[in-house]
Write a protein that holds these residues in place. Structure first.
Motif, PDB file in Angstrom:
ATOM      1  N   ALA A 295      23.126 -34.612 -28.863  1.00 33.13           N
ATOM      2  CA  ALA A 295      23.786 -33.360 -29.250  1.00 33.13           C
ATOM      3  C   ALA A 295      22.776 -32.220 -29.199  1.00 33.13           C
ATOM      4  N   ARG A 296      23.286 -31.003 -28.913  1.00 33.73           N
ATOM      5  CA  ARG A 296      22.342 -29.901 -28.720  1.00 33.73           C
ATOM      6  C   ARG A 296      22.956 -28.575 -29.128  1.00 33.73           C
ATOM      7  N   ALA A 297      22.069 -27.658 -29.468  1.00 35.47           N
ATOM      8  CA  ALA A 297      22.412 -26.246 -29.643  1.00 35.47           C
ATOM      9  C   ALA A 297      21.483 -25.479 -28.712  1.00 35.47           C
ATOM     10  N   SER A 298      22.004 -24.408 -28.091  1.00 33.62           N
ATOM     11  CA  SER A 298      21.193 -23.734 -27.075  1.00 33.62           C
ATOM     12  C   SER A 298      21.533 -22.260 -27.020  1.00 33.62           C
ATOM     13  N   ILE A 299      20.651 -21.526 -26.347  1.00 33.27           N
ATOM     14  CA  ILE A 299      20.886 -20.115 -26.079  1.00 33.27           C
ATOM     15  C   ILE A 299      20.289 -19.780 -24.726  1.00 33.27           C
ATOM     16  N   ASP A 300      21.091 -19.063 -23.904  1.00 31.39           N
ATOM     17  CA  ASP A 300      20.614 -18.560 -22.624  1.00 31.39           C
ATOM     18  C   ASP A 300      20.414 -17.063 -22.811  1.00 31.39           C
ATOM     19  N   LEU A 301      19.159 -16.639 -22.749  1.00 33.95           N
ATOM     20  CA  LEU A 301      18.834 -15.250 -23.053  1.00 33.95           C
ATOM     21  C   LEU A 301      19.181 -14.348 -21.868  1.00 33.95           C
ATOM     22  N   GLY A 302      19.690 -13.213 -22.173  1.00 32.72           N
ATOM     23  CA  GLY A 302      20.051 -12.254 -21.124  1.00 32.72           C
ATOM     24  C   GLY A 302      20.690 -11.038 -21.757  1.00 32.72           C
ATOM     25  N   ASP A 303      21.615 -10.445 -21.067  1.00 33.48           N
ATOM     26  CA  ASP A 303      22.298  -9.258 -21.588  1.00 33.48           C
ATOM     27  C   ASP A 303      23.783  -9.347 -21.227  1.00 33.48           C
ATOM     28  N   PRO A 304      24.671  -9.883 -22.091  1.00 36.27           N
ATOM     29  CA  PRO A 304      24.332 -10.387 -23.431  1.00 36.27           C
ATOM     30  C   PRO A 304      23.870 -11.845 -23.387  1.00 36.27           C
ATOM     31  N   ASP A 305      23.338 -12.339 -24.527  1.00 34.82           N
ATOM     32  CA  ASP A 305      22.939 -13.732 -24.632  1.00 34.82           C
ATOM     33  C   ASP A 305      24.165 -14.645 -24.585  1.00 34.82           C
ATOM     34  N   THR A 306      23.974 -15.837 -24.027  1.00 36.54           N
ATOM     35  CA  THR A 306      25.007 -16.865 -24.076  1.00 36.54           C
ATOM     36  C   THR A 306      24.630 -17.855 -25.171  1.00 36.54           C
ATOM     37  N   CYS A 451       7.945 -14.253 -20.617  1.00 36.49           N
ATOM     38  CA  CYS A 451       9.351 -14.102 -20.270  1.00 36.49           C
ATOM     39  C   CYS A 451      10.062 -15.421 -20.564  1.00 36.49           C
ATOM     40  N   LEU A 452      11.039 -15.380 -21.490  1.00 33.32           N
ATOM     41  CA  LEU A 452      11.733 -16.576 -21.958  1.00 33.32           C
ATOM     42  C   LEU A 452      13.177 -16.548 -21.471  1.00 33.32           C
ATOM     43  N   ASP A 453      13.593 -17.615 -20.757  1.00 32.25           N
ATOM     44  CA  ASP A 453      14.938 -17.685 -20.196  1.00 32.25           C
ATOM     45  C   ASP A 453      15.921 -18.347 -21.153  1.00 32.25           C
ATOM     46  N   SER A 454      15.527 -19.456 -21.788  1.00 34.90           N
ATOM     47  CA  SER A 454      16.448 -20.178 -22.657  1.00 34.90           C
ATOM     48  C   SER A 454      15.668 -21.006 -23.672  1.00 34.90           C
ATOM     49  N   ALA A 455      16.384 -21.407 -24.715  1.00 39.49           N
ATOM     50  CA  ALA A 455      15.822 -22.288 -25.743  1.00 39.49           C
ATOM     51  C   ALA A 455      16.894 -23.292 -26.131  1.00 39.49           C
TER      52      ALA A 455
END
Length: 817
Positions: A295-306, A451-455
């Motif tokens: 199981a996971r939680a995630s974020i894709d950084l951008g404008d806006p974040d996903t 520069c960070l794309d996702s976590a």
């Protein structure tokens, strides 16, 4: 003029109390009117105490390497205050300052009870002949079962006495650990005469308000919760409640409780103290929700974040523009992302990305893997990424040492010019949005712009905690499995050692080579990559059984791989040198208490193994040569040692092993030297005890002085002793003669002689048995050829050189003799 007044049976205490000068109740100070001269003048070290004509009964004047002078004077009625009775007054002057000096009633300590408030009062004035003011300290030294606790509450530091009598009132105090206390005064050197006078000391004890426990801390560890708290009184009992239902009723002095196998959900705990007029206590909440591996939680950084169960927080600060949007990456793979510093960030640069987990189930997990995908910019080669997170010891936003809890290692960028994923495995996460008030963890890059794309936070718990302990056969590994694995891989020094079933929780590694080793276990479940446990490190050195280290005690200890530690503590004179034993056989030895040890008796002898090879073993026989004094017949000595489950100096239950009911050996009072012996079966000598010791021997149930001459520690169950042989003596006749090379030729070419010790047949110690050995033996016997290498043809001993094959790899020719 000095006068000593002896009072009548009507106590000055009752008179003072009747005048309403002090809190009502019994005065806990013994002999508060300073009668008699039977007290104690205690010079320690080079200290001097001058008492004219003596110290009052129950009282003590002391000087540790300093000097103090005590006088008893008579104060007339009404002199101290209007209506005060005639009374003796103690005046003391510091002649010279050493480690410590002052005046107290240590000889008349009063008991301390839980939940009772204590309060001290006395009259004081400067005793300086010129009437100048005098600074002083006053307090209540506290003592527990093990001696002085190192604190003195209820007192006043750096007070000033004037030339007139004044009433000094100390603060109220209570204590839940102390069992005894006494009152104490010390002068502060201020360049003057350093003399004060004291009269009418009074200490009261009153049953205070019964207060509930404080400091409740609920820590979740996998599917259990550990509750700890601090008691403020003696309670009848303590009740543990979860969600309003009673879980358990504990003794009134309990301070912890484990709730095992908790249900899912947000759990509300309360610790309720039960006492007269009290049924109350603190509460806390813990959330536990189960999730499936992967199981996971995630974020894709951008404008806006996903966002998928996780947010990028604390990024809109106008002063430093944290986590600014940009497009970055290699030209062939540009992505929307965020950087950790804005281009105009001149005021308050912040090198962090902050995140909070919004999915409640993921937020409640402890064993997680945090991954971050960053642009591995060639310009940032060598830049370090760090992770800090809220761990399961965190108590709140102000608990900085546990809130910003650093992961074990940094991750370094290689400058590949591609997107790269860095990761951290956590076993003790405690995500509660403490950091910066809105975050669970943060990733930083120091002063570098990254520069960070996702976590991603994903759940896949690794086996652990992994424990490694030394055994005679090698190393024993043990761990816990938080989930069901398909298989488990055991690794040693970064390489696979064994594949074992997924429900295994232990593994014996036998025949471990000498050296420092690192172990890990890898839990693998279908369709998911396995995660490694945190490593454990252990040193393995194989030594023959019977190897011995020793120390011969005396004025100068004769140490041979074993040291007598903690011998010169000035506070309690441990292991004092002396000549002792029976008259016909006196010997230099050491006793377990110094001759002037009146304050802090220590009944223990401490020892440290200094030979690294012996220190690494697991089983020993300990022998202590002791004078079996007839006056000590029936006295028991006990052993405690650092065992192979010990985790550190604060782990007392495993460090001083066993903590309860340690094995004892009794003195019979024979009047001769005797040897007391113990078997040590689970040693883990790592010098935890007292910061300098591996084991200790003490007197059970008392502080009698015992004289020890020497201590021997012998390895038991170690590596088998190497085979012993005469090189060239194939038939084990005890001598090398012509029959030996003849027998060797028969064995090599006719097969009618069996060589039972190949090392003996290897005459030239080449690591191989061949015709050259027979020829070299004949040349040595009859043509002045070279003698065989050690142990040689005359001595019976082990092979001192390793045998090797044609490629230079170590082999063991073996010897069955």
């Amino acid at each position: 003029m000095l006068r000593i007044k002896v009072f009548s049976a009507v106590s000055i205490l009752n008179l003072v109390a009747s005048l309403g000068l002090f809190a009502q109740g019994e005065n806990l100070v013994p002999n508060p009117n300073f009668q008699g001269t039977g007290g104690q003048a205690l010079p320690i070290g080079t200290g001097t105490v001058t008492a004219n004509p003596g110290v009052p009964d129950n009282w003590r004047a002391f000087a540790v390497n300093g000097g103090i002078e005590v006088d008893v004077e008579l104060a007339a009625a009404d002199e101290i205050f209007a209506g005060s009775p005639e009374t003796n007054v103690v005046c003391f002057r510091i002649i010279s300052y050493g480690a410590d000096q002052g005046f107290d009633d240590d000889n008349g300590r009063f008991p301390i009870s839980v939940g009772v408030d204590y309060h001290g009062e006395f009259y004081v004035k400067s005793g300086n002949a010129d009437g100048s003011e005098q600074r002083f300290n006053f307090g209540f030294p506290l003592f527990g079962p093990g001696g002085y606790l190192g604190r003195e509450p209820g007192g006043l530091n750096d007070r000033t006495a004037t030339g007139d009598w004044q009433l000094v009132t100390g603060s109220m105090f209570r204590d839940g650990e102390a069992v005894q206390a006494h009152i104490s005064w010390r002068c502060i050197g201020d360049g003057g005469e350093d003399r004060i006078c004291i009269a009418l000391p009074f200490v009261s004890a009153e049953v205070g308000q019964v207060l509930p426990p404080t400091g409740l801390f609920c820590r979740r560890v996998r599917a259990s919760v550990e509750l700890t708290w601090t008691n403020q009184a003696a309670y009848e009992k303590i009740r543990i409640e979860r969600d309003g239902s009673v879980l358990a009723e504990l003794a009134g002095d309990a301070t912890s409780y484990p709730d095992l196998n908790i249900p899912e959900g947000t759990l509300h705990y309360q610790v309720v103290a039960v006492a007269p007029n009290l049924q109350d206590g603190p509460s806390c909440e813990v959330t536990y929700l189960k999730v499936n591996p992967g199981a996971r939680a995630s974020i894709d950084l951008g404008d806006p974040d996903t966002e998928n169960g996780m947010k990028n927080t604390f990024r809109q600060d106008g002063t430093d523009g944290e986590n600014e949007f940009l497009i970055c990456g290699p030209n062939a793979d540009l992505r929307e992302a965020r950087s950790n510093l804005a281009g105009t960030d001149n005021d308050a640069p912040d090198g962090f990305f902050y995140f909070t987990v919004t999915d409640p189930a993921m937020k409640s997990q402890e064993a997680v893997r945090i991954e971050a995908t960053v642009y591995d910019d060639p310009a940032l080669t060598g830049a370090s990424l760090t992770l800090e997170y809220t761990n399961n010891l965190s108590r709140g936003g102000g608990d900085i040492p546990n809130t910003f809890f650093a992961a074990p290692a940094v991750r370094t960028l290689a400058g590949t010019g591609e997107w790269a994923t860095v990761s951290w495995q956590l076993e003790d996460a405690g995500f509660r949005s403490f950091q910066q008030g809105v975050a669970d963890f943060r990733i930083g890059a120091g002063g570098a712009r990254v520069c960070l794309d996702s976590a991603v936070v994903n759940y896949f718990p690794a086996p652990g905690p992994l424990a490694c302990r030394r055994t005679p056969a090698g190393v024993a590994l043990s761990w816990e499995n938080p989930i069901a694995y398909a298989t488990i891989e055991v690794q040693r020094d970064g390489g696979p050692l064994a594949q074992i079933p997924g429900d295994s929780s232990s593994y014996p590694d036998v025949n471990v080579p000498d050296g420092d080793h690192t172990y890990q276990v890898l839990g693998v479940i279908s369709q998911f990559e396995g995660y490694l446990s945190r490593p454990c490190n252990i040193s393995v050195i194989n030594v023959p059984s019977g190897t011995k280290v020793s120390v011969d005690l005396g004025e100068i200890n004769q140490e041979n791989g074993l040291a007598n530690s903690q011998t010169v503590d000035p506070g309690d004179g441990e292991n004092d040198f002396g000549v002792c034993g029976p008259l016909a056989e006196p010997s230099e030895g050491r006793s377990n208490r110094g001759a002037t040890d009146n304050d802090f008796p220590d009944s223990l002898f401490y020892f440290n193994v200094t030979d690294p090879a012996v220190k690494a073993q697991a089983e020993f026989k300990l022998e202590m040569t002791v004078y079996d004094d007839p006056a000590l017949a029936g006295l028991n000595l006990y052993l405690q040692y650092t065992n192979n489950r010990s985790t550190g100096p604060l782990d007392f239950s495993n460090t001083f092993f066993p903590l309860e009911n340690p094995p004892v050996r009794m003195l019979n009072g024979t009047g001769a030297w005797t040897v007391l012996a113990w078997d040590i079966t689970e040693a883990g000598f790592r010098t935890f005890q007292q910061g300098s010791s591996d084991f200790r021997v003490g007197v059970a149930g008392g502080n009698e002085r015992v004289c020890v001459d020497r201590v021997d520690l012998t390895v038991v169950g170690g590596a088998p002793p190497p085979p012993r042989f005469r090189r060239g003596d194939l038939d084990d006749s005890g001598a090398v003669d012509i029959s030996d090379p003849i027998n060797e030729l028969h064995s090599l070419f006719l097969g009618d002689f069996e060589i039972t010790c190949l090392d003996a047949a290897d005459f030239d110690d080449s690591g191989q048995v061949d015709i050259s050995d027979a020829i070299n033996s004949l040349l040595w016997q009859f043509a002045s050829g070279s003698i065989a290498p050690d142990p040689g043809p005359f001595n019976c001993g082990p092979d001192l050189t390793p045998d090797r094959d044609d490629q230079g790899n170590p082999i063991d020719l073996g010897c069955v003799l």
